[in-house]
Design an enzyme around this catalytic site. Sequence first.
Site, mmCIF file in Angstrom:
data_model
loop_
_atom_site.group_PDB
_atom_site.id
_atom_site.type_symbol
_atom_site.label_atom_id
_atom_site.label_comp_id
_atom_site.label_asym_id
_atom_site.label_seq_id
_atom_site.Cartn_x
_atom_site.Cartn_y
_atom_site.Cartn_z
ATOM 1 N N LYS A 26 -3.456 -5.358 4.329
ATOM 2 C CA LYS A 26 -2.790 -6.480 3.641
ATOM 3 C C LYS A 26 -1.639 -7.015 4.497
ATOM 4 O O LYS A 26 -1.425 -8.211 4.608
ATOM 5 C CB LYS A 26 -2.285 -6.024 2.260
ATOM 6 C CG LYS A 26 -3.436 -5.801 1.268
ATOM 7 C CD LYS A 26 -3.012 -5.103 -0.020
ATOM 8 C CE LYS A 26 -4.252 -4.762 -0.848
ATOM 9 N NZ LYS A 26 -3.971 -4.011 -2.072
ATOM 10 N N GLN A 53 0.378 -0.671 -5.032
ATOM 11 C CA GLN A 53 -0.942 -0.152 -4.641
ATOM 12 C C GLN A 53 -1.373 0.982 -5.572
ATOM 13 O O GLN A 53 -0.616 1.917 -5.825
ATOM 14 C CB GLN A 53 -0.906 0.327 -3.175
ATOM 15 C CG GLN A 53 -2.253 0.712 -2.609
ATOM 16 C CD GLN A 53 -3.252 -0.441 -2.533
ATOM 17 O OE1 GLN A 53 -2.876 -1.581 -2.326
ATOM 18 N NE2 GLN A 53 -4.529 -0.140 -2.713
ATOM 19 N N ASP A 67 -1.657 -9.560 -7.927
ATOM 20 C CA ASP A 67 -2.866 -8.755 -8.149
ATOM 21 C C ASP A 67 -3.572 -9.192 -9.439
ATOM 22 O O ASP A 67 -4.733 -8.836 -9.667
ATOM 23 C CB ASP A 67 -2.493 -7.268 -8.302
ATOM 24 C CG ASP A 67 -2.779 -6.464 -7.044
ATOM 25 O OD1 ASP A 67 -3.678 -6.867 -6.273
ATOM 26 O OD2 ASP A 67 -2.127 -5.434 -6.838
#
Length: 295
Positions: free
Chosen positions: A52, A96, A119
């Site tokens: 990322k 994460q 997200d």
Amino acid sequence: MKIIDGKQIAEVIKGEIRVEVAKYIDDYDVAPHLAAILIGDDAASDTYVSHKEKDCKSVGITSSIYRFSTDVSEEELLKTVDFINDDDDVHGLIVQLPLPKHINVDTIISHIDPKKDVDGFHPLNIGKMMLGHPAFLPATPAGIIELLKRYDIETSGKHCVILGRSNIVGTPLSVMLSRKSKHGNATVTLCHSKTQNIKEITLQADILVAAIGMPEFVTADMVKPGAVVIDVGIHRVPDASLQAGFRLIGDVNFAEVSTIASFITPVPGGVGPMTRIALLQNTLTAFKQIVRLSS
Ligand code: GUN
């Protein structure tokens, strides 16, 4: 059979994002900024976050990583989320997953400012997505819809069978594909670990999405000839003949299924690169909504 080249589509979209970001930097001297919270030393999570970071860099998006050891307290994480929520120079925040067992994932995710939740995991964004309102969409389902769109694959009236009901792939994808919209309007069957006679169901699929987390679960006898097959799985298998010592396979037995599918995503190079792109797209959207510059 046609291979759905996620890598190539992702490069095209990356180019588009790069141009847009450069324009904001040139005109206003500001760049989108993505922050990631990474906890523990899980090798896969580490790899995902460094991908990322690399992706952000390649399009001019600033990124920062907040690293914590596995024994970090929930309180400390919440404080960090607060800090990033309040930082006007950061526009997107991801935590994460998975998190260590002593941390309540719902508590942490619900604490993220929904405007920075790139997200698309916050309950507010999930609710908006359910209602078909503008929202940050979770990256993997968004990437899959983008692939279907770019390959002109009709979803309206088609039977889409999804294997796997996870909160980040199967469940949101089932909503997005069944929604009354240009790239929805499908009849969706969501299969999971308690589904009976799974093969009878997969054989009816015009579009089959495998997100079940089981290596090569989908075999040719489970697929209707001419179906579109989307493979979300990614698994390492040892392979001494390769320098890396392993190769990647998906939830679909590619060698078999590719002989009867009309379209199929490879692993790697199918859904994965599109998932990574969707996060960049969401970060750019968050930036534009927060900073409100004229384009
Ligand atoms: N773990 C596996 N997939 C994801 C993802 O898309 N986002 C985050 N934050 N964690 C993940």
